[in-house]
Motif scaffolding. Structure first.
Motif: not given
Length: 153
Positions: A1-29
């Motif tokens: 899902t893609y949510t909108k915060s009070a300051d009008k900046e986007a937040n990304l909420i990821l639901i589920g698991e997959g083989d690219q999860e570790a790569v995605a978490k590393n990139l977020v970091g």
């Protein structure tokens, strides 16, 4: 899902698991986006419904989808949807209810997410819900399936 915060900046909420999860978490970091991107893991149907209810849009970036029921569920909640050209979503997503990408490129996905976020007002939640009901409710799909089965046998 893609949510909108009070300051009008986007937040990304990821639901589920997959083989690219570790790569995605590393990139977020690496990009220092931990305050904007949350990994919720597997959720039951009630938890997913709760997250959809809080969302600004729903994104389904699958490589393959036989149908994409979560897209219809999101539309039923009045959310615009974004999906990749992965099979089933082509029968659901259109320019009136969201964005169906032409490819699987990251840039295309991020551009679509940005476009829906910035132009969110062009999507009328009641019209999205009505379209979902008119095209995908049991009263519509049921008779179509019965007719299809009759043709096949």
């Amino acid at each position: 899902t893609y949510t909108k915060s009070a300051d009008k900046e986007a937040n990304l909420i990821l639901i589920g698991e997959g083989d690219q999860e570790a790569v995605a978490k590393n990139l977020v970091g690496k990009l220092d986006l931990q305050s904007r991107v949350k990994f919720l893991g597997q959720k039951n149907i009630k938890e997913v419904a709760h997250e959809i209810a809080k969302a600004h849009a729903l994104v389904l970036p699958s490589q393959f989808e036989t149908f994409g029921l979560v897209l219809v569920e999101a539309l039923s909640c009045g959310l615009p949807v974004i999906s990749t050209p992965s099979g089933g979503p082509a029968d659901i997503v259109n320019d009136k209810n969201g964005v169906l990408l032409n490819d699987f490129e990251d840039d295309s996905l991020s551009e679509a997410m940005r476009d829906v976020f910035v132009n969110h007002d062009k999507f009328d939640p009641m019209k999205l819900r009505q379209e979902a009901i008119e095209n995908f409710s049991v009263n519509i799909v049921g008779p179509r399936l019965v007719e299809l089965y009759r043709e096949l046998i």
